[in-house]
Scaffold this active site. Structure first.
Site, PDB file in Angstrom:
ATOM      1  CD  GLU A 167     -30.426  61.892 -19.737  1.00 30.76           C
ATOM      2  OE1 GLU A 167     -30.746  61.696 -18.553  1.00 30.76           O
ATOM      3  OE2 GLU A 167     -30.839  61.204 -20.683  1.00 30.76           O
ATOM      4  N   GLY A 195     -24.566  53.424 -13.175  1.00 29.44           N
ATOM      5  CA  GLY A 195     -25.051  54.614 -13.893  1.00 29.44           C
ATOM      6  C   GLY A 195     -25.098  54.360 -15.389  1.00 29.44           C
ATOM      7  CE1 TYR A 216     -19.555  66.161 -10.202  1.00 31.93           C
ATOM      8  CE2 TYR A 216     -18.172  67.771 -11.318  1.00 31.93           C
ATOM      9  CZ  TYR A 216     -18.763  66.515 -11.268  1.00 31.93           C
ATOM     10  OH  TYR A 216     -18.551  65.620 -12.305  1.00 31.93           O
ATOM     11  NE  ARG A 259     -32.651  57.833 -15.285  1.00 27.38           N
ATOM     12  CZ  ARG A 259     -32.068  58.832 -15.930  1.00 27.38           C
ATOM     13  NH1 ARG A 259     -32.792  59.728 -16.549  1.00 27.38           N
ATOM     14  NH2 ARG A 259     -30.754  58.924 -15.957  1.00 27.38           N
ATOM     15  CB  SER A 314     -14.572  65.256 -13.077  1.00 33.71           C
ATOM     16  OG  SER A 314     -14.816  66.515 -13.696  1.00 33.71           O
TER      17      SER A 314
HETATM   18  P1  NDP Z   1     -25.654  61.510 -16.927  1.00 32.76           P
HETATM   19  O1  NDP Z   1     -26.526  62.363 -16.071  1.00 32.76           O
HETATM   20  O2  NDP Z   1     -25.993  61.386 -18.367  1.00 32.76           O
HETATM   21  O3  NDP Z   1     -25.548  60.050 -16.293  1.00 32.76           O
HETATM   22  C1  NDP Z   1     -25.403  59.861 -14.909  1.00 32.76           C
HETATM   23  C2  NDP Z   1     -25.679  58.412 -14.572  1.00 32.76           C
HETATM   24  O4  NDP Z   1     -25.486  58.238 -13.164  1.00 32.76           O
HETATM   25  C3  NDP Z   1     -27.094  57.992 -14.890  1.00 32.76           C
HETATM   26  O5  NDP Z   1     -27.075  56.720 -15.473  1.00 32.76           O
HETATM   27  C4  NDP Z   1     -27.774  57.951 -13.534  1.00 32.76           C
HETATM   28  O6  NDP Z   1     -28.747  56.924 -13.521  1.00 32.76           O
HETATM   29  C5  NDP Z   1     -26.597  57.549 -12.637  1.00 32.76           C
HETATM   30  N1  NDP Z   1     -26.852  57.899 -11.243  1.00 32.76           N
HETATM   31  C6  NDP Z   1     -26.979  59.131 -10.700  1.00 32.76           C
HETATM   32  N2  NDP Z   1     -27.277  59.033  -9.401  1.00 32.76           N
HETATM   33  C7  NDP Z   1     -27.337  57.695  -9.115  1.00 32.76           C
HETATM   34  C8  NDP Z   1     -27.625  56.942  -7.950  1.00 32.76           C
HETATM   35  N3  NDP Z   1     -27.914  57.544  -6.783  1.00 32.76           N
HETATM   36  N4  NDP Z   1     -27.600  55.604  -8.025  1.00 32.76           N
HETATM   37  C9  NDP Z   1     -27.323  54.994  -9.182  1.00 32.76           C
HETATM   38  N5  NDP Z   1     -27.051  55.643 -10.333  1.00 32.76           N
HETATM   39  C10 NDP Z   1     -27.064  56.982 -10.291  1.00 32.76           C
HETATM   40  O7  NDP Z   1     -24.186  62.111 -16.745  1.00 32.76           O
HETATM   41  P2  NDP Z   1     -22.753  61.607 -17.274  1.00 32.76           P
HETATM   42  O8  NDP Z   1     -22.866  60.409 -18.105  1.00 32.76           O
HETATM   43  O9  NDP Z   1     -22.073  62.794 -17.838  1.00 32.76           O
HETATM   44  O10 NDP Z   1     -22.055  61.283 -15.876  1.00 32.76           O
HETATM   45  C11 NDP Z   1     -21.406  60.054 -15.598  1.00 32.76           C
HETATM   46  C12 NDP Z   1     -20.206  60.316 -14.718  1.00 32.76           C
HETATM   47  O11 NDP Z   1     -19.280  61.126 -15.433  1.00 32.76           O
HETATM   48  C13 NDP Z   1     -20.513  61.065 -13.420  1.00 32.76           C
HETATM   49  O12 NDP Z   1     -19.762  60.488 -12.376  1.00 32.76           O
HETATM   50  C14 NDP Z   1     -20.015  62.486 -13.708  1.00 32.76           C
HETATM   51  O13 NDP Z   1     -19.633  63.164 -12.538  1.00 32.76           O
HETATM   52  C15 NDP Z   1     -18.843  62.184 -14.612  1.00 32.76           C
HETATM   53  N6  NDP Z   1     -18.371  63.275 -15.445  1.00 32.76           N
HETATM   54  C16 NDP Z   1     -19.196  63.877 -16.340  1.00 32.76           C
HETATM   55  C17 NDP Z   1     -18.719  64.913 -17.130  1.00 32.76           C
HETATM   56  C18 NDP Z   1     -19.586  65.656 -18.089  1.00 32.76           C
HETATM   57  O14 NDP Z   1     -19.193  66.760 -18.524  1.00 32.76           O
HETATM   58  N7  NDP Z   1     -20.730  65.114 -18.519  1.00 32.76           N
HETATM   59  C19 NDP Z   1     -17.322  65.336 -17.042  1.00 32.76           C
HETATM   60  C20 NDP Z   1     -16.548  64.639 -16.054  1.00 32.76           C
HETATM   61  C21 NDP Z   1     -17.059  63.635 -15.312  1.00 32.76           C
HETATM   62  P3  NDP Z   1     -30.188  57.008 -12.829  1.00 32.76           P
HETATM   63  O15 NDP Z   1     -30.593  58.458 -12.809  1.00 32.76           O
HETATM   64  O16 NDP Z   1     -31.062  56.153 -13.694  1.00 32.76           O
HETATM   65  O17 NDP Z   1     -29.968  56.418 -11.480  1.00 32.76           O
HETATM   66  C1  8X3 Z   2     -17.963  67.542 -15.143  1.00 32.54           C
HETATM   67  C2  8X3 Z   2     -17.138  68.546 -15.841  1.00 32.54           C
HETATM   68  O1  8X3 Z   2     -16.281  70.922 -15.771  1.00 32.54           O
HETATM   69  O2  8X3 Z   2     -18.626  70.580 -15.283  1.00 32.54           O
HETATM   70  O3  8X3 Z   2     -17.250  66.829 -14.192  1.00 32.54           O
HETATM   71  O4  8X3 Z   2     -16.974  69.932 -13.701  1.00 32.54           O
HETATM   72  S1  8X3 Z   2     -17.270  70.057 -15.099  1.00 32.54           S
END
Ligand code: NDP
Ligand code: 8X3
Length: 252
Positions: free
Chosen positions: A188, A9, A152, A35, A139
């Protein structure tokens, strides 16, 4: 050389910031995500930093693709020192009785099964060297549940449990297993969760200072740079304005 780090990711948010930060820490990077154009841009940035970068378009939900990716890695790239299991998403937010099956399957297939597929494919490279560090991005949603978070929350509780289970099973190989559990990070994530609704995504982070992706990358860098006898097992990281999953102090 610090070694080789694989980040899933890496096309956005926390994964992208982590790939860039680990390159700054001296790691050569294997970056995956779906992507391809974004992966190529990331590779250019990492190479500008003087590190090697291999990119591989990969959907972590497709087990055969994940295994083929691992099998096809050139031998020199198989010496993976750090695996950051970051790829993940939330899809939708609402009562379970109104839940959308496609949302549930995307979250479970990516956040739980995808993490397992990647781990299953990469762990043999670590056990054979008796060396490695796996960092799972959990998370606060894996520590608490909140209204409308149901599935989730369930997937991130699974990440929390899997992290602890992996640490137990891999102890005999000297492999470190850690979790980072962020609160609200402006990436995102909410745009994806709310199906591209920019206004709803913006509202999520309005009125307070959320975490930045770089804050979580900083925590990854901290974990991997500890001396070999130290494993930072778990880090819950919140914005100062967030006290729990649902208590966030917002200014009007
Ligand atoms: P983004 O949406 O910015 O990034 C998510 C990434 O995951 C992208 O690079 C996307 O790449 C990749 N991804 C999603 N689905 C797939 C798939 N099927 N195969 C491969 N890659 C995949 O979000 P975040 O950076 O915030 O999220 C990253 C992690 O952090 C996640 O696990 C999320 O649950 C966790 N998280 C986020 C929080 C927040 O508040 N933002 C808080 C706590 C945890 P692509 O679409 O190109 O495949
Ligand atoms: C992402 C943070 O609070 O939206 O894991 O679940 S929250």
């Amino acid at each position: 050389m610090a070694g080789i780090a694989l980040v899933t990711g890496a096309t956005s948010g926390i994964g992208e910031a982590t790939a860039l930060r680990l390159a700054d820490e001296g790691y050569d990077i294997i970056a995956t995500g779906r992507r391809e154009n974004r992966l190529n841009t990331l590779r250019e940035k990492i190479e500008t930093k003087g590190r090697k970068c291999m990119v591989y378009p990969l959907d972590v939900r497709v087990q055969s693709d994940v295994q083929n990716f691992a099998n096809r890695l050139p031998d020199e790239w198989k010496k993976i020192d750090v695996l950051v299991n970051n790829a993940g998403l939330a899809a939708g937010k609402g009562p379970i009785q109104e839940g959308n099956l496609d949302h549930w399957e995307r979250m479970i297939d990516t956040n739980v099964k995808g993490l397992l597929y990647v781990s299953k494919a990469i762990i043999p490279f670590m056990t054979s060297r008796k060396k490695g560090h796996i960092i799972n991005i959990g998370s606060i949603a894996g520590k608490e549940v909140y209204p409308g978070g149901n599935v989730y929350n369930g997937t991130k509780h699974a990440v929390d449990a899997l992290t602890r289970g992996m640490r137990i099973d891999l102890i005999e190989y000297g492999i470190r297993v850690s979790q980072i559990a962020p609160g609200m990070v402006e990436t995102e994530f909410s745009l994806v969760r709310f199906d591209g609704d920019q206004q709803k995504a913006d509202e999520t982070y309005h009125g307070f200072d959320p975490l930045l992706a770089e804050d979580i990358a900083d925590a990854v860098a901290y974990q991997v740079t500890r001396p070999p006898h130290v494993n930072v097992a778990d880090m819950l990281i919140l914005p100062t304005a967030q006290a729990s999953a649902i208590v966030v102090k917002k200014e009007e």
